[in-house]
Scaffold this active site. Sequence first.
Site, PDB file in Angstrom:
ATOM      1  N   GLU A  56     -66.839 -11.920 -16.917  1.00 41.57           N
ATOM      2  CA  GLU A  56     -65.837 -10.242 -16.831  1.00 41.57           C
ATOM      3  C   GLU A  56     -65.731  -9.369 -16.835  1.00 41.57           C
ATOM      4  OE1 GLU A  56     -65.941 -13.098 -18.327  1.00 41.57           O
ATOM      5  OE2 GLU A  56     -65.849 -15.289 -18.230  1.00 41.57           O
ATOM      6  N   HIS A  78     -59.543 -21.905 -26.468  1.00 43.88           N
ATOM      7  CA  HIS A  78     -59.042 -22.116 -25.411  1.00 43.88           C
ATOM      8  C   HIS A  78     -57.248 -22.072 -25.532  1.00 43.88           C
ATOM      9  CE1 HIS A  78     -63.082 -23.073 -24.750  1.00 43.88           C
ATOM     10  NE2 HIS A  78     -62.966 -23.309 -23.309  1.00 43.88           N
TER      11      HIS A  78
END
Length: 658
Positions: free
Chosen positions: A397, A464
């Site tokens: 990322e 998540h």
Amino acid sequence: MDYAKYDLSDALKLKLYVSMLKPRIIEEKMLILLRQGKISKWFSGIGQEAISVGVTAAMDNEEYILPMHRNLGVFTTRNLPLNRLFSQWQGKANGFTNGRDRSFHFGTQEYKIVGMISHLGPQLGVADGIALAGRLQDKKQVTAVFTGEGATSEGDFHEALNVAAVWGLPVLFCIENNGYGLSTPTSEQFKCEHLADKGKGYGMESHIVDGNNILEVYTKIDALCKSIREHPRPVLVEFKTFRMRGHEEASGTKYVPQELMDRWAAKDPLENYSEYLRDENILSEEQDVVYKKRIIAEIDENLKMAFAEDEVVFDQSKELNDVYKNVDYKSFEPSPVIKNIRLVDAISESLRQSMERHDNLVIMGQDIAEYGGVFKITEGFVEAFGKERVRNTPICESAIVSAAMGLSIHGMKAVMEMQFADFVSSGFNPIVNYLAKSHYRWGENADVVIRMPCGGGVAAGPFHSQTNEAWFTNTPGLKVVYPAFPYDAKGLLATAINDPNPVLFFEHKGLYRSIYQNVPTDYYTLPLGKASLLQEGDDISIASYGAGVHWVLETLQNNKDIKADVIDLRSLQPLDINAVYESVKKTGKLIILQEDSLFGGIASDISAMVMENCFEHLDAPVKRVASLETPIPFAKTLEDNYLSKGRFESVLLELLAY
Ligand SMILES: Cc1ncc(C[n+]2csc(CCOP(=O)(O)OP(=O)(O)O)c2C)c(N)n1
């Protein structure tokens, strides 16, 4: 030092000499000014000039260079006006940052230099993005980026090299191995013998170069640049050199053994080279004196200009205005043709239409190409736009956020899909330190949208399910958008992509496939920073965003007698606080519902602003309803009790009865 084997013209040899002389003499002057208290800090590159100068001299002026704190020679070889450099170091307006950043922390498009941020590593990924943009624009260019050996221990180094290798990007990764990272010797920094050996691990060509030999540096880099322009690929170069002074002047060199200092002092790149030039009768004593005098005169003259310049003046509105690039919002009206679609479809449609509209737009993310992304938002995009513009990324990322910045620097637009908003923490540093601060620091915007599939209620556990918008609303320079409906999502995403500033675009996963709406089929935009009033009523004002909006509407469905203003904030930065004020002035009561945990969230700030600005209109304390101060749990009963949804109704009724 072996200079004889390099076959260059005398004129070029002299040019390289003068190019090394200049940063050396500037530094010597700066060390005096530092002792006189006229500049605040100095990171010395004395003894490493051959690297900056040799690399820059081998590159074309149109090719980007990303230097570090010991690369004064990059700036001088690109011929930046010295008075501006001196003003920069004195924090004056004629520098490159309006006094907002110090030393070498700046860039300049005019000279194709992109300076470092203090965190060292992120610029390696930025170089990837610049190189990618060049390749997509069919430019045969090399991008050179510098790092010290210490910063090679950062994850950013690994990520950037890996991305460059997988994507075949024309980046020259220049490691200056100068023996120490602050006080840490190389033996405590890495285990391999040479950093160049790491190239193998990335499937990348690598070289070791004597960084104190200007002719070796120039010749090797010149050959590499020519070859990379023809055959684009990343190349890792380890320059062996030594840091002859302290990390910065105040910290000294006590921890460096004298024997080591002496050994490297004997290899001084300038003294050895001037001796060689004189031995070969390429440089005469007289000519050397002329060069030195000329440089000293240039320095003195430019220093005078910098010292004569007034201190930077504080102008609050200018400071605030420069955080973001000015936006010329263009309204595209929705067409009357509509289709009933889900939130996920609206986002996909918006993205697709933006790809059609902006041929310089690149989308990047994990599994977004053939696979279509884990939420299938980019399904079919590869077929429509090709793999160059719809890019699967390795799991890195930080490098991809940085690469998005690089794309923007080199004239492209980027959308990055975080696979889950939770994983943004792995790209946090470049977002909050690079993208957010760049326009304020040196006027360079980050034309980047980061899509953030977020939110709970989906039984996905602590990693998540987070809704982490408050990590970003606290950072000036970022925009944060958080739609609750398909219509808004489509128009706001189009605007976010048009906006030249960095935007975090939150998409609630729980709403993706549960919320339908009639949405215009054609392209349209909606302005950022405008809340939407979903229902009107005089009893109370309710503000929320994202899934919270739907929880509010559900609660009101079950309590039809409550007459409330329901404000969907839609964007959190910019925030339409006036919409809240106006409503509160009418109703006298405000409740704010957020999905995130309470402390430090959006609700707290809205509450504070309303207390400060509408106190005399309030008939009751402002109420905030938020999720528990715990991570978000997995099991349904735990998650249901964690989320603010279940507590909203009782607090609402309590406030109405106040
Ligand atoms: C992320 C981060 N950690 C730590 C620091 C503090 N710091 C600044 S420079 C430096 C040493 C860097 O060493 P190296 O990369 O070898 O470059 P050199 O200074 O030797 O040229 C350190 C530890 C920082 N700026 N950023």
